[in-house]
Design a protein around this motif. Sequence first.
Motif, mmCIF file in Angstrom:
data_model
loop_
_atom_site.group_PDB
_atom_site.id
_atom_site.type_symbol
_atom_site.label_atom_id
_atom_site.label_comp_id
_atom_site.label_asym_id
_atom_site.label_seq_id
_atom_site.Cartn_x
_atom_site.Cartn_y
_atom_site.Cartn_z
ATOM 1 N N ILE A 7 0.868 -1.257 -0.125
ATOM 2 C CA ILE A 7 -0.104 -0.028 -0.011
ATOM 3 C C ILE A 7 0.825 1.374 0.095
ATOM 4 N N ALA A 8 1.976 1.343 0.831
ATOM 5 C CA ALA A 8 2.756 2.466 0.953
ATOM 6 C C ALA A 8 3.512 2.688 -0.389
ATOM 7 N N GLN A 9 4.064 1.522 -0.859
ATOM 8 C CA GLN A 9 4.584 1.857 -2.338
ATOM 9 C C GLN A 9 3.519 2.232 -3.367
ATOM 10 N N LEU A 10 2.325 1.614 -3.483
ATOM 11 C CA LEU A 10 1.472 1.931 -4.364
ATOM 12 C C LEU A 10 0.850 3.212 -4.212
ATOM 13 N N THR A 11 0.870 3.779 -3.115
ATOM 14 C CA THR A 11 0.083 5.185 -2.894
ATOM 15 C C THR A 11 1.191 6.323 -2.537
ATOM 16 N N GLY A 12 2.354 5.905 -2.321
ATOM 17 C CA GLY A 12 3.291 6.792 -1.976
ATOM 18 C C GLY A 12 2.910 7.699 -0.487
ATOM 19 N N GLN A 13 2.135 6.905 0.289
ATOM 20 C CA GLN A 13 1.526 7.322 1.402
ATOM 21 C C GLN A 13 1.963 6.577 2.586
ATOM 22 N N VAL A 14 1.152 6.950 3.741
ATOM 23 C CA VAL A 14 1.530 5.577 4.825
ATOM 24 C C VAL A 14 0.527 4.776 4.853
ATOM 25 N N ALA A 15 0.815 3.520 5.097
ATOM 26 C CA ALA A 15 -0.039 2.350 5.115
ATOM 27 C C ALA A 15 -0.345 2.017 6.412
ATOM 28 N N VAL A 16 -1.570 1.637 7.089
ATOM 29 C CA VAL A 16 -1.872 1.078 7.998
ATOM 30 C C VAL A 16 -2.715 -0.255 7.985
ATOM 31 N N VAL A 17 -2.242 -1.208 8.591
ATOM 32 C CA VAL A 17 -2.871 -2.603 8.394
ATOM 33 C C VAL A 17 -3.149 -3.218 9.812
ATOM 34 N N GLN A 18 -4.382 -3.431 10.024
ATOM 35 C CA GLN A 18 -4.546 -3.890 11.546
ATOM 36 C C GLN A 18 -4.731 -5.486 11.259
ATOM 37 N N TYR A 19 -4.265 -5.949 12.499
ATOM 38 C CA TYR A 19 -4.146 -7.442 12.535
ATOM 39 C C TYR A 19 -5.530 -7.876 12.831
ATOM 40 N N PRO A 20 -5.936 -8.923 12.354
ATOM 41 C CA PRO A 20 -7.153 -9.668 12.714
ATOM 42 C C PRO A 20 -7.489 -9.734 14.294
ATOM 43 N N SER A 21 -8.723 -9.397 14.385
ATOM 44 C CA SER A 21 -9.085 -9.170 16.038
ATOM 45 C C SER A 21 -9.320 -10.677 16.418
ATOM 46 N N LEU A 22 -8.694 -11.094 17.538
ATOM 47 C CA LEU A 22 -9.263 -12.388 18.046
ATOM 48 C C LEU A 22 -10.512 -12.314 18.355
ATOM 49 N N ARG A 23 -11.112 -11.097 18.907
ATOM 50 C CA ARG A 23 -12.354 -11.374 19.199
ATOM 51 C C ARG A 23 -13.381 -11.827 18.224
ATOM 52 N N ARG A 24 -12.952 -11.571 16.844
ATOM 53 C CA ARG A 24 -13.780 -11.809 15.749
ATOM 54 C C ARG A 24 -13.218 -12.923 14.815
ATOM 55 N N SER A 25 -12.334 -13.709 15.712
ATOM 56 C CA SER A 25 -11.833 -15.061 15.023
ATOM 57 C C SER A 25 -12.537 -16.328 15.678
ATOM 58 N N GLY A 26 -12.140 -17.325 14.977
ATOM 59 C CA GLY A 26 -12.596 -18.573 15.496
ATOM 60 C C GLY A 26 -11.224 -19.439 15.550
ATOM 61 N N LEU A 27 -11.560 -20.678 16.274
ATOM 62 C CA LEU A 27 -10.231 -21.592 16.664
ATOM 63 C C LEU A 27 -10.552 -22.530 15.073
ATOM 64 N N ARG A 28 -9.418 -22.699 14.248
ATOM 65 C CA ARG A 28 -9.383 -23.384 13.375
ATOM 66 C C ARG A 28 -8.898 -24.600 13.869
ATOM 67 N N HIS A 29 -7.821 -24.754 14.634
ATOM 68 C CA HIS A 29 -7.268 -26.069 14.889
ATOM 69 C C HIS A 29 -6.539 -25.956 16.225
ATOM 70 N N LEU A 30 -6.739 -26.895 17.084
ATOM 71 C CA LEU A 30 -5.956 -27.074 18.449
ATOM 72 C C LEU A 30 -5.252 -28.467 18.231
ATOM 73 N N GLU A 31 -3.936 -28.063 18.523
ATOM 74 C CA GLU A 31 -2.958 -29.340 18.692
ATOM 75 C C GLU A 31 -2.129 -29.553 19.831
ATOM 76 N N LEU A 32 -2.180 -30.945 20.228
ATOM 77 C CA LEU A 32 -1.635 -31.167 21.541
ATOM 78 C C LEU A 32 -0.157 -32.158 21.111
ATOM 79 N N VAL A 33 1.042 -31.673 21.587
ATOM 80 C CA VAL A 33 2.001 -32.247 21.179
ATOM 81 C C VAL A 33 2.785 -32.758 22.405
#
Length: 345
Positions: free
Chosen positions: A113-139
């Motif tokens: 985004i910064a390269q394409l626009t020549g401006q500042v880019a900001v990217v938010q991490y996916p919120s855990l509050r809105r995520s689901g559990l894809r897999h739980l592994e026990l090793v």
Amino acid sequence: MSEERRLEVLRAIVEDYVTTREPVGSRMLTERHRLGVSPATIRNDMAALEEAGYIAQPYTSAGRVPTDAGYRLFVDRLAEVRPLNVPQKRAIETFLSEAVDLDDVLVRAGRLIAQLTGQVAVVQYPSLRRSGLRHLELVPVAPGRILVVVITDTGRVEQRFCELPVHPDGSGATVLEDASLGELRARFNAAAAGLRLADLPAAFDTLVESVGPELGHVARAVADLVVDTLAEETEERIVLAGTANLARSESTFELGLSPVLEALEEQVVLLGLLTEMSGDGVRVSIGHENRRDGLTETSVVTSGYGTDGDTVATLGSIGPTRMDYPGTMASVRAVARYLSRVLPS
């Protein structure tokens, strides 16, 4: 007809000012654009636009520059989002698809985004509050100790060691056979299927109650560890890229660059801004529409991204109000779409 012509005059003023960084006069409009009217008519249209608050004269004898209201009208009525060309689309997809994990893909998205626009880019991490559990592994890693790996449906990975509790019969530390560990793993993944992370504690409580005495104490230890881990990781995070790009536009900011840089350093400010602008589609906030301190002389273009049509976070571009709105909107939209494609599903 006069309203449509005045909109075309406003479009020409915005485009010329963004390109030249100089106030735009009627002579320039006559020479650069085929508006089909006399210079006198253009001057009358500019006077009407100025009276309506869409353009302003920065100093005596100067041409005109767009105001925040002028940019807003341009974005709402006049801006045509230019599609990226084929090489640009291919470069975006290739660059993001080569990422090795979630952290890498978000950093790459910011750089794009910064390269394409020549401006500042900001990217938010996916919120855990809105995520689901894809897999739980026990090793198993040692007698009486296992590694718990939590993988969310947005690609976040958390790893924690779990010390197995003493067996209820007092015989010492619990040692799990592979079959028992596999059964426990299957039960946890079945219990979490389709649930948001916020709903896991109740589901895990039910699971623990349903497990027999041989595995119940281990299930409780794993459940508590997973819940505690997710609680620790609920802090929102962002990726920031291209801050140095603002130096090229320093003269644009009447209050100087310092307030903007100070705002960008405050993660809570950026998170609040992205939260306000979250949602589907491209959104634009211009100048004083940004109520956050330090950002009233900037424009922010954002788009949500996610998996399976579900928006989980927001990314965007921040720059001076004198920005290439169609180009910025196209770039932000394209990166958001490709980011949604390469996220784990």
